[in-house]
Structure formats: C-alpha cells, structure tokens
Write an enzyme that holds these catalytic residues in place. Structure first.
Site, PDB file in Angstrom:
ATOM      1  N   LYS A 121      -3.869   0.398   2.549  1.00 39.55           N
ATOM      2  CA  LYS A 121      -3.728   0.996   1.212  1.00 39.55           C
ATOM      3  C   LYS A 121      -2.390   1.731   1.081  1.00 39.55           C
ATOM      4  O   LYS A 121      -1.837   1.805  -0.023  1.00 39.55           O
ATOM      5  CB  LYS A 121      -4.882   1.966   0.930  1.00 39.55           C
ATOM      6  CG  LYS A 121      -6.253   1.313   0.837  1.00 39.55           C
ATOM      7  CD  LYS A 121      -6.297   0.235  -0.246  1.00 39.55           C
ATOM      8  CE  LYS A 121      -6.362  -1.157   0.342  1.00 39.55           C
ATOM      9  NZ  LYS A 121      -6.515  -2.213  -0.697  1.00 39.55           N
ATOM     10  N   GLN A 139       4.290  -1.664 -16.105  1.00 42.67           N
ATOM     11  CA  GLN A 139       3.191  -1.760 -15.139  1.00 42.67           C
ATOM     12  C   GLN A 139       3.048  -0.493 -14.291  1.00 42.67           C
ATOM     13  O   GLN A 139       2.046  -0.327 -13.594  1.00 42.67           O
ATOM     14  CB  GLN A 139       3.401  -2.986 -14.252  1.00 42.67           C
ATOM     15  CG  GLN A 139       3.262  -4.296 -15.029  1.00 42.67           C
ATOM     16  CD  GLN A 139       3.706  -5.497 -14.219  1.00 42.67           C
ATOM     17  OE1 GLN A 139       4.882  -5.708 -14.005  1.00 42.67           O
ATOM     18  NE2 GLN A 139       2.740  -6.286 -13.772  1.00 42.67           N
ATOM     19  N   HIS A 144      -2.276   2.491 -13.026  1.00 38.17           N
ATOM     20  CA  HIS A 144      -1.778   1.901 -11.781  1.00 38.17           C
ATOM     21  C   HIS A 144      -1.496   2.964 -10.724  1.00 38.17           C
ATOM     22  O   HIS A 144      -1.955   2.860  -9.578  1.00 38.17           O
ATOM     23  CB  HIS A 144      -0.497   1.111 -12.089  1.00 38.17           C
ATOM     24  CG  HIS A 144       0.146   0.510 -10.885  1.00 38.17           C
ATOM     25  ND1 HIS A 144      -0.178  -0.748 -10.406  1.00 38.17           N
ATOM     26  CD2 HIS A 144       1.097   0.992 -10.031  1.00 38.17           C
ATOM     27  CE1 HIS A 144       0.538  -1.010  -9.329  1.00 38.17           C
ATOM     28  NE2 HIS A 144       1.315   0.029  -9.077  1.00 38.17           N
ATOM     29  N   HIS A 147      -4.676   4.909  -9.566  1.00 38.71           N
ATOM     30  CA  HIS A 147      -5.529   4.078  -8.717  1.00 38.71           C
ATOM     31  C   HIS A 147      -5.046   4.104  -7.268  1.00 38.71           C
ATOM     32  O   HIS A 147      -5.838   4.258  -6.329  1.00 38.71           O
ATOM     33  CB  HIS A 147      -5.535   2.646  -9.255  1.00 38.71           C
ATOM     34  CG  HIS A 147      -6.398   1.710  -8.476  1.00 38.71           C
ATOM     35  ND1 HIS A 147      -7.700   1.995  -8.135  1.00 38.71           N
ATOM     36  CD2 HIS A 147      -6.159   0.483  -7.960  1.00 38.71           C
ATOM     37  CE1 HIS A 147      -8.226   0.985  -7.456  1.00 38.71           C
ATOM     38  NE2 HIS A 147      -7.295   0.058  -7.325  1.00 38.71           N
TER      39      HIS A 147
END
Length: 265
Positions: A121, A139, A144, A147
């Site tokens: 991650k 983006q 994003h 998260h």
C-alpha cells in the site's frame, strides 16, 4: 490541563506496551506512529503542493515504459499476496477466530502477509506521483488522496496490533480488486483508447463499491457475533471507515455514471 496530558502520555505507552504485537517492536516503521505520519504527510505535500509547483512550467513527462513496468509489477505482487492470504485462510475460510500472536508457522505467516500488504500500500502511493508527473491533476482529488492515506493508516494499525485472523479477508478482497485495477491501468498504458471505455470504468467503480460492502459485512460480524474471538476494535475502526468510503465512491458513481449520463441524454 496537566492531568489530561499526563493521562494521554500514560495512555500512549499503555497502548504500545499492552496492546501492540511484540513481534513488530524492532521494525522501524512501528517504533513510533511518527514514522507512519511522516510518510503520509510527505505524500500529501508532494502530490498536492511540491509536485504541481515543480511541474508548473514543465511539459507532462512521458513515462509510458515506467508505467508498463510498475503496473505489471503491481498485478503480480497483488495476485501473489492474495494467493498467500487465501492459503492461510483456506482451513477456516469463514471462521471468526482470534489472532495468532505466537511464533509458530501460522502466526508468523499471517504477520508476514500483514507487513507485506502494508508495504504494498505504501508502494501504491506512486500512483499519485505518476499522475502529477503527467499533470493529470483531475485524478489527484480528495477521494483518491484520502483513500491512499486511510488505507496506510488502517493497515499500519492492523499490522502493529491485529495482524492476521479475519483481517486476512482485507488482503484477499483488496488484493483481488487491485489485480483488476492495475490490469486496467496496464491496458491504458499500452493503448490510451482503453480510457474511453465508460463501461469498463463503471464496472471497476461497481467492484469498489462491492468491496467496501464486503468489508462492512465481514468486520460488522466481529461486532455482533458473540462467538467471534477476533478483537472488536478493528471493527469499530473499519466499519465506519468503509461506510465513509462507500459514501464517497457512491457519490462519485452517481455523479459520474448516472447524473452525467442523464445530462448527456
């Protein structure tokens, strides 16, 4: 005020002395929460401020070859760790047992997978860096960035305090979802026309929504099933977190694939 600070100080050391997994004491990133917070703060600063500033007067970089290697690597790493977690869970796939904190093969395998998944991650943060290098700032939005930051926080807590048990489901489901996602990213790196496939992007968002729903069910069970020996604290953290993610992705899905479609029609 002094009493409050004293209680916080005592509480901090009680958490790390009594609740933490002693097997992770010598790992650098777990020696202090500041290590994890430094990674997150550096990530936010780079992708939201430093990166865009450095790219301000530059043309987007052509990093196609890097993306091909990176996405291919991510597909294999996520598939491999998903496979390992499935093997661990196979004997008791739908069980809700306690975490194995021992140094036997099972316990060390679950700890190893938890640490590897946290590392994966952290590697995922490069996604956003690549967006900045290509000046795809649209983006690099709140959904994003949040998260990525939330995933690292949850997995750091999981690996430090609750490695294994029901938590392996997070590795299995999220690993599988990321195999699909990075396959899509690989296709778009090979041929940009894949970016125009609304059906495919819509399906990936639906899969994300299903993923969060699965996590709510799995960790919600740990809170309501009296026979479940898995700690309740991860459920208190992950159920609200995944409800929030379900709301954020659901809001994105409605705006992007329902309201926009009706507007175009």
């Amino acid at each position: 005020m002094a009493l409050v600070l004293k209680k916080l100080y005592q509480g901090y050391f009680w958490v790390f002395d009594e609740l933490s997994d002693k097997r992770t004491d010598d790992i650098l990133i777990f020696k202090s929460p500041l290590c994890m917070l430094a990674i997150q703060a550096s990530y936010i600063y780079i992708v939201k401020y430093l990166g865009p500033k450095l790219m301000e007067n530059r043309k987007p970089f052509n990093i196609k070859k890097i993306l091909l290697v990176y996405n291919t690597l991510q597909i294999f790493l996520n598939a491999f760790i998903c496979y390992k977690a499935c093997n661990i869970m196979a004997p008791n796939l739908f069980g809700c047992g306690k975490i194995n904190y021992s140094t036997d093969e099972q316990g060390l395998s679950e700890l190893s997978i938890s640490l590897q998944f946290l590392s994966l991650k952290i590697l995922d943060l490069m996604d956003t860096v690549f967006f900045v290098l290509r000046k795809s700032y649209r983006q690099v939005n709140f959904l994003h960035v949040y998260h990525h930051v939330a995933m690292i926080l949850c997995l750091w807590i999981g690996a430090r305090f609750f490695p294994g048990g029901v938590g392996m489901w997070l590795v299995i489901v999220n690993g599988f979802v990321h195999v699909l996602m990075f396959t899509y990213y690989l296709l778009t790196a090979l041929d940009s026309s894949w970016k125009n496939s609304i059906r495919l992007k819509k399906a990936l968002t639906q899969i994300q929504l299903i993923q969060f729903t699965i996590f709510i069910i799995i960790f919600g069970r740990t809170l309501v099933d009296p026979s479940c020996e898995y700690p309740k604290l991860p459920g208190y953290l992950l159920v609200p977190q995944n409800c929030f993610m379900l709301f954020l992705f659901g809001d994105f899905y409605v705006k992007e694939y329902i309201f926009k479609k009706e507007k175009n029609n």
